[in-house]
Design a protein around this motif. Structure first.
Motif, PDB file in Angstrom:
ATOM      1  N   GLY A 170       8.243  29.349  18.795  1.00  0.00           N
ATOM      2  CA  GLY A 170       7.939  30.822  19.060  1.00  0.00           C
ATOM      3  C   GLY A 170       6.699  31.203  18.745  1.00  0.00           C
ATOM      4  N   GLU A 171       6.190  32.390  18.447  1.00  0.00           N
ATOM      5  CA  GLU A 171       4.855  32.747  18.025  1.00  0.00           C
ATOM      6  C   GLU A 171       4.808  32.253  16.750  1.00  0.00           C
ATOM      7  OE1 GLU A 171       4.651  37.150  17.929  1.00  0.00           O
ATOM      8  OE2 GLU A 171       5.173  37.278  20.116  1.00  0.00           O
TER       9      GLU A 171
ATOM     10  N   ARG B 148       2.646  32.503  22.621  1.00  0.00           N
ATOM     11  CA  ARG B 148       3.563  32.420  23.730  1.00  0.00           C
ATOM     12  C   ARG B 148       4.607  31.226  23.227  1.00  0.00           C
ATOM     13  NH1 ARG B 148       1.208  29.862  27.988  1.00  0.00           N
ATOM     14  NH2 ARG B 148      -0.825  29.950  27.608  1.00  0.00           N
ATOM     15  N   SER B 149       5.763  31.631  23.514  1.00  0.00           N
ATOM     16  CA  SER B 149       6.999  30.670  23.103  1.00  0.00           C
ATOM     17  C   SER B 149       6.602  29.204  24.012  1.00  0.00           C
ATOM     18  CB  SER B 149       8.278  31.252  23.438  1.00  0.00           C
ATOM     19  OG  SER B 149       8.522  32.233  22.487  1.00  0.00           O
ATOM     20  N   THR B 150       6.909  28.203  23.381  1.00  0.00           N
ATOM     21  CA  THR B 150       6.581  27.117  24.440  1.00  0.00           C
ATOM     22  C   THR B 150       7.738  25.866  23.663  1.00  0.00           C
ATOM     23  OG1 THR B 150       5.165  25.504  25.304  1.00  0.00           O
ATOM     24  CG2 THR B 150       4.726  26.216  23.197  1.00  0.00           C
TER      25      THR B 150
ATOM     26  N   GLU C  78      11.800  24.100  20.323  1.00  0.00           N
ATOM     27  CA  GLU C  78      11.145  25.339  20.921  1.00  0.00           C
ATOM     28  C   GLU C  78      10.154  25.933  19.795  1.00  0.00           C
ATOM     29  OE1 GLU C  78      11.511  27.277  23.351  1.00  0.00           O
ATOM     30  OE2 GLU C  78      13.090  26.434  24.492  1.00  0.00           O
TER      31      GLU C  78
END
Length: 273
Positions: free
Chosen positions: A136-137, A112-114, A134
């Protein structure tokens, strides 16, 4: 407060060694690959090189440090008031935001993007959330830290002080018992999120203050305006970590999935594969 976790002053680990570590991670199917090592062992260097090697193979990789999850200074200052003054110093067990660390690793594991937390060590403050990067996957997370996977000590092992800091500033054992209780009850949830653990094993704890002083000299040479520590300050600083470091040396060879011995020049004796 001076910075406490920088890559060792070295050119990095050999490509063959890093390739072996990456193959170990991939063969194990590790989504979160832990790199544990005491101060100065080069764990940050290994983590960075692993990300580069994984990227070169077309994998999406990110490095995360346990240092990214320090409690902010006001939180530690409150602990210093409520529990013990030594808890104002970041780094030992009990001074990390464990829910944030677990949630971040869970998001990365689930692709999950976090946003990745960051900590400004020179300012001794957590970076504002709006400045977090950020992610991403990703295919693999390299999670590094100086005491990853280390279990708590038996309660009676805490009675005798190990160094001058414990003897003079923690005579009643309050600080070290707080840290040990955190290690026993709070950190295992974080350790369980590590799929495979590599331990960079130094020759012994006695070399750690020397390695940390080498780091400090290297940092001051690169940035003369930096507010660095004196040799005496480094010696005291390392005492904050001595007890858990010695516990790591005793226990991690049996806990870690892979143990790589380092010589006095931080060169590996062996490869993971």
């Amino acid at each position: 407060m001076a910075s406490d976790a920088h890559p060792a002053p070295q050119h990095g680990f050999a490509d063959g060694f890093v390739a072996g570590v990456l193959e170990d991670a991939l063969a194990a199917g590790a989504k979160v690959y832990g790199v544990s090592g005491l101060q100065g062992t080069g764990k940050s260097t290994v983590a960075a090189q692993l990300v580069e090697a994984a990227t070169a193979r077309g994998l999406r990789a990110v490095a995360v440090s346990v240092d990214d999850f320090y409690l902010d200074r006001p939180q530690r200052q409150q602990l210093a008031l409520d529990v013990h003054p030594l808890l104002a110093t970041r780094g030992p067990p009990g001074t990390h935001d464990l829910p944030l660390a677990c949630a971040t690793l869970d998001a990365l594991r689930d692709r999950r993007s976090t946003r990745l937390p960051a900590f400004d060590k020179l300012g001794d403050r957590r970076v504002p959330t709006g400045l977090w990067r950020e992610a991403g996957e990703v295919d693999i997370v390299v999670f590094e830290g100086w005491f990853l996977g280390t279990p708590a000590e038996p309660a009676d092992a805490l009675d005798a002080p190990l160094n001058a800091l414990e003897r003079d500033e923690d005579a009643d054992c309050t600080w070290r018992r707080y840290c040990n209780n955190a290690l026993a009850h709070d950190y295992p949830a974080l350790w369980r999120r590590i799929d495979r653990l590599l331990f960079l094993q130094p020759p012994g704890f006695d070399i750690v203050p020397e390695w940390r002083w080498q780091q400090e000299q290297s940092l001051q040479a690169r940035d003369p305006l930096r507010a660095g520590m004196t040799h005496a300050q480094v010696e005291r600083f390392v005492q904050h970590y001595e007890r858990v470091s010695r516990q790591a040396l005793r226990t991690l060879p049996a806990v870690a999935d892979v143990v790589v011995g380092l010589d006095a020049d931080r060169k590996p004796h062996n490869r993971p594969l």
